[in-house]
Design a protein around this motif. Sequence first.
Motif, PDB file in Angstrom:
ATOM      1  N   LEU A  69       4.943  61.779 -24.871  1.00  0.00           N
ATOM      2  CA  LEU A  69       3.938  61.362 -25.845  1.00  0.00           C
ATOM      3  C   LEU A  69       3.860  62.336 -27.010  1.00  0.00           C
ATOM      4  O   LEU A  69       3.784  61.926 -28.181  1.00  0.00           O
ATOM      5  N   LEU A  70       3.898  63.624 -26.704  1.00  0.00           N
ATOM      6  CA  LEU A  70       3.842  64.629 -27.765  1.00  0.00           C
ATOM      7  C   LEU A  70       5.038  64.516 -28.687  1.00  0.00           C
ATOM      8  O   LEU A  70       4.915  64.636 -29.912  1.00  0.00           O
ATOM      9  N   GLN A  71       6.216  64.304 -28.108  1.00  0.00           N
ATOM     10  CA  GLN A  71       7.414  64.179 -28.930  1.00  0.00           C
ATOM     11  C   GLN A  71       7.300  62.992 -29.876  1.00  0.00           C
ATOM     12  O   GLN A  71       7.662  63.079 -31.057  1.00  0.00           O
ATOM     13  N   THR A  72       6.768  61.880 -29.391  1.00  0.00           N
ATOM     14  CA  THR A  72       6.594  60.692 -30.237  1.00  0.00           C
ATOM     15  C   THR A  72       5.618  60.978 -31.380  1.00  0.00           C
ATOM     16  O   THR A  72       5.888  60.625 -32.541  1.00  0.00           O
ATOM     17  N   ARG A  73       4.501  61.629 -31.066  1.00  0.00           N
ATOM     18  CA  ARG A  73       3.507  61.931 -32.100  1.00  0.00           C
ATOM     19  C   ARG A  73       4.066  62.911 -33.129  1.00  0.00           C
ATOM     20  O   ARG A  73       3.818  62.770 -34.339  1.00  0.00           O
ATOM     21  N   LEU A  74       4.818  63.890 -32.655  1.00  0.00           N
ATOM     22  CA  LEU A  74       5.391  64.879 -33.572  1.00  0.00           C
ATOM     23  C   LEU A  74       6.417  64.226 -34.489  1.00  0.00           C
ATOM     24  O   LEU A  74       6.464  64.515 -35.695  1.00  0.00           O
ATOM     25  N   ASP A  75       7.226  63.344 -33.938  1.00  0.00           N
ATOM     26  CA  ASP A  75       8.239  62.658 -34.747  1.00  0.00           C
ATOM     27  C   ASP A  75       7.614  61.766 -35.813  1.00  0.00           C
ATOM     28  O   ASP A  75       8.230  61.518 -36.857  1.00  0.00           O
ATOM     29  N   ARG A  76       6.404  61.238 -35.541  1.00  0.00           N
ATOM     30  CA  ARG A  76       5.742  60.335 -36.485  1.00  0.00           C
ATOM     31  C   ARG A  76       5.020  61.060 -37.614  1.00  0.00           C
ATOM     32  O   ARG A  76       4.569  60.421 -38.572  1.00  0.00           O
ATOM     33  N   LEU A  77       4.911  62.364 -37.530  1.00  0.00           N
ATOM     34  CA  LEU A  77       4.185  63.101 -38.559  1.00  0.00           C
ATOM     35  C   LEU A  77       4.895  62.983 -39.903  1.00  0.00           C
ATOM     36  O   LEU A  77       6.118  63.098 -39.980  1.00  0.00           O
ATOM     37  N   PRO A  78       4.148  62.759 -40.972  1.00  0.00           N
ATOM     38  CA  PRO A  78       4.766  62.692 -42.297  1.00  0.00           C
ATOM     39  C   PRO A  78       5.066  64.101 -42.799  1.00  0.00           C
ATOM     40  O   PRO A  78       4.664  65.106 -42.205  1.00  0.00           O
ATOM     41  N   ALA A 117       0.519  70.552 -28.209  1.00  0.00           N
ATOM     42  CA  ALA A 117      -0.524  69.564 -28.477  1.00  0.00           C
ATOM     43  C   ALA A 117      -1.506  70.064 -29.528  1.00  0.00           C
ATOM     44  O   ALA A 117      -1.923  69.311 -30.427  1.00  0.00           O
ATOM     45  N   MET A 118      -1.893  71.327 -29.424  1.00  0.00           N
ATOM     46  CA  MET A 118      -2.848  71.889 -30.387  1.00  0.00           C
ATOM     47  C   MET A 118      -2.278  71.851 -31.799  1.00  0.00           C
ATOM     48  O   MET A 118      -2.961  71.450 -32.754  1.00  0.00           O
ATOM     49  N   ILE A 119      -1.012  72.245 -31.957  1.00  0.00           N
ATOM     50  CA  ILE A 119      -0.397  72.230 -33.279  1.00  0.00           C
ATOM     51  C   ILE A 119      -0.258  70.801 -33.785  1.00  0.00           C
ATOM     52  O   ILE A 119      -0.582  70.489 -34.945  1.00  0.00           O
ATOM     53  N   THR A 120       0.219  69.900 -32.920  1.00  0.00           N
ATOM     54  CA  THR A 120       0.444  68.509 -33.334  1.00  0.00           C
ATOM     55  C   THR A 120      -0.858  67.844 -33.761  1.00  0.00           C
ATOM     56  O   THR A 120      -0.915  67.168 -34.797  1.00  0.00           O
ATOM     57  N   MET A 121      -1.909  68.010 -32.981  1.00  0.00           N
ATOM     58  CA  MET A 121      -3.192  67.392 -33.329  1.00  0.00           C
ATOM     59  C   MET A 121      -3.749  67.962 -34.631  1.00  0.00           C
ATOM     60  O   MET A 121      -4.327  67.233 -35.437  1.00  0.00           O
ATOM     61  N   SER A 122      -3.587  69.259 -34.844  1.00  0.00           N
ATOM     62  CA  SER A 122      -4.071  69.858 -36.087  1.00  0.00           C
ATOM     63  C   SER A 122      -3.306  69.318 -37.286  1.00  0.00           C
ATOM     64  O   SER A 122      -3.888  69.052 -38.343  1.00  0.00           O
ATOM     65  N   LEU A 123      -1.985  69.138 -37.118  1.00  0.00           N
ATOM     66  CA  LEU A 123      -1.193  68.570 -38.209  1.00  0.00           C
ATOM     67  C   LEU A 123      -1.600  67.125 -38.476  1.00  0.00           C
ATOM     68  O   LEU A 123      -1.658  66.684 -39.635  1.00  0.00           O
ATOM     69  N   ASN A 125      -4.543  65.823 -38.059  1.00  0.00           N
ATOM     70  CA  ASN A 125      -5.892  65.769 -38.623  1.00  0.00           C
ATOM     71  C   ASN A 125      -6.044  66.605 -39.890  1.00  0.00           C
ATOM     72  O   ASN A 125      -7.131  66.650 -40.471  1.00  0.00           O
ATOM     73  N   GLY A 126      -4.983  67.274 -40.289  1.00  0.00           N
ATOM     74  CA  GLY A 126      -5.073  68.125 -41.466  1.00  0.00           C
ATOM     75  C   GLY A 126      -5.934  69.354 -41.256  1.00  0.00           C
ATOM     76  O   GLY A 126      -6.465  69.922 -42.219  1.00  0.00           O
ATOM     77  N   ALA A 127      -6.089  69.767 -40.017  1.00  0.00           N
ATOM     78  CA  ALA A 127      -6.913  70.933 -39.702  1.00  0.00           C
ATOM     79  C   ALA A 127      -6.130  72.218 -39.955  1.00  0.00           C
ATOM     80  O   ALA A 127      -4.900  72.240 -39.842  1.00  0.00           O
ATOM     81  N   PRO A 128      -6.828  73.299 -40.327  1.00  0.00           N
ATOM     82  CA  PRO A 128      -6.131  74.571 -40.575  1.00  0.00           C
ATOM     83  C   PRO A 128      -5.513  75.120 -39.293  1.00  0.00           C
ATOM     84  O   PRO A 128      -6.041  74.914 -38.199  1.00  0.00           O
ATOM     85  N   LEU A 129      -4.396  75.803 -39.447  1.00  0.00           N
ATOM     86  CA  LEU A 129      -3.690  76.385 -38.306  1.00  0.00           C
ATOM     87  C   LEU A 129      -3.441  77.866 -38.563  1.00  0.00           C
ATOM     88  O   LEU A 129      -3.269  78.297 -39.702  1.00  0.00           O
ATOM     89  N   SER A 130      -3.422  78.634 -37.490  1.00  0.00           N
ATOM     90  CA  SER A 130      -3.124  80.058 -37.585  1.00  0.00           C
ATOM     91  C   SER A 130      -1.715  80.318 -37.074  1.00  0.00           C
ATOM     92  O   SER A 130      -1.282  79.734 -36.072  1.00  0.00           O
ATOM     93  N   ALA A 131      -1.008  81.210 -37.759  1.00  0.00           N
ATOM     94  CA  ALA A 131       0.344  81.574 -37.332  1.00  0.00           C
ATOM     95  C   ALA A 131       0.339  82.665 -36.278  1.00  0.00           C
ATOM     96  O   ALA A 131       1.393  83.065 -35.788  1.00  0.00           O
ATOM     97  N   VAL A 132      -0.850  83.124 -35.900  1.00  0.00           N
ATOM     98  CA  VAL A 132      -0.950  84.165 -34.867  1.00  0.00           C
ATOM     99  C   VAL A 132      -0.595  83.572 -33.518  1.00  0.00           C
ATOM    100  O   VAL A 132      -1.076  82.491 -33.148  1.00  0.00           O
ATOM    101  N   ASN A 133       0.239  84.253 -32.766  1.00  0.00           N
ATOM    102  CA  ASN A 133       0.627  83.771 -31.448  1.00  0.00           C
ATOM    103  C   ASN A 133      -0.477  84.051 -30.433  1.00  0.00           C
ATOM    104  O   ASN A 133      -1.020  85.155 -30.400  1.00  0.00           O
ATOM    105  N   PRO A 134      -0.800  83.077 -29.598  1.00  0.00           N
ATOM    106  CA  PRO A 134      -1.929  83.231 -28.674  1.00  0.00           C
ATOM    107  C   PRO A 134      -1.583  84.124 -27.483  1.00  0.00           C
ATOM    108  O   PRO A 134      -0.402  84.319 -27.151  1.00  0.00           O
ATOM    109  N   ALA A 135      -2.599  84.642 -26.848  1.00  0.00           N
ATOM    110  CA  ALA A 135      -2.428  85.345 -25.576  1.00  0.00           C
ATOM    111  C   ALA A 135      -2.499  84.307 -24.457  1.00  0.00           C
ATOM    112  O   ALA A 135      -3.514  83.642 -24.291  1.00  0.00           O
TER     113      ALA A 135
END
Length: 363
Positions: A69-78, A117-123, A125-135
Amino acid sequence: MKHQLMVLVCALALTACADHGARDRLGVQDATLLHSGFGVTQDEAAGAVNSQWISTYAPVVSSGTALALLQTRLDRLPGDKNGYFQAKAQCWINAAQQARQADDHWGFVEEAIGQAAMITMSLENGAPLSAVNPALRTVSTVRPDLWKIVNTIKSDPAVAQCPQALPPLACAEVELMQSGHDAWRRSFSNAEKRLPEVQDNLRQSAETALQCKQAVQTPTSAPAPARGPASASAANSPRTIALKTDSLFRFNGGDAAAILPAGKRQLNDVAMRLKKIPAMCELKVTGYADRLGDKFYNIGLSMQRAYTIERYLRARGVSLPMTAQGRGSENPLVDCQQTKRDVLMRCLAPNRRVEIELVAVAP
């Protein structure tokens, strides 16, 4: 009997006996990974599952379905498919797939899915993303020197302006995290096997960014300046200013904050001299390191120092076209074979340098 007991102890230990060398080379600093055998803790501090982790990743019931599902959503991103965050989401999906196929049931599959999933959903919804890698619970830090190179590349403005340099950088970060997961589950040899690909991606990112930067700075259609005596002289006799980095930067430092007071005096003097150079000349700033330590760390450090000096000279009024690059331990000026490290370090000092080469712009 003694031999059998030794085999049993190694089998029961959370890290294999033969893995200690790999663990040391990884630069592991997590105290829970520096102990093995009987009595090793398995509490929350050591990464045991807690209620917060369960509530976060409980929705991932079927990892295979979630990944599809994630792969499909990511592929559909403009938009740009090679952007930093899209590339990072794809690399997290790939990492989850690899871990799933390897029957890794330690929780990394769920965490990788969660990151994708977090990155895909933010993309979406146009939500801001951080490039910091999580713990992450199942990831320990390995190869701090490579993480330093990652941060050096990420902080360079040339990388942000070069889309082609972003995908390999994003994947290097995910691969380094995946190596940290291998180390976390005490598979140090597997963690080490991932590093060549990490290093290749970092090198590709840095080299691509450098090419982008040079393409922007190199004029392609400007009319050629008149060939006067000054430009002819510069073309016939290129000059190189060699600066020893031991007197420019503090040990292992490469940013502006690491420039020593004596280094600033040297660079100020160089800037005054360069401002008198005719405009038909250009500068090539090249950083070099000695042969000690990790090859890719030295490339990153030499590159950072060259960029720092370029920016320093620009800030002090040097308007000549400039390019900067790092060559690590290439082109050594001296070859030293001393066995005592402090004596060897002193001998290799001429190789730790930044060269500023003055050349004429081709007519």
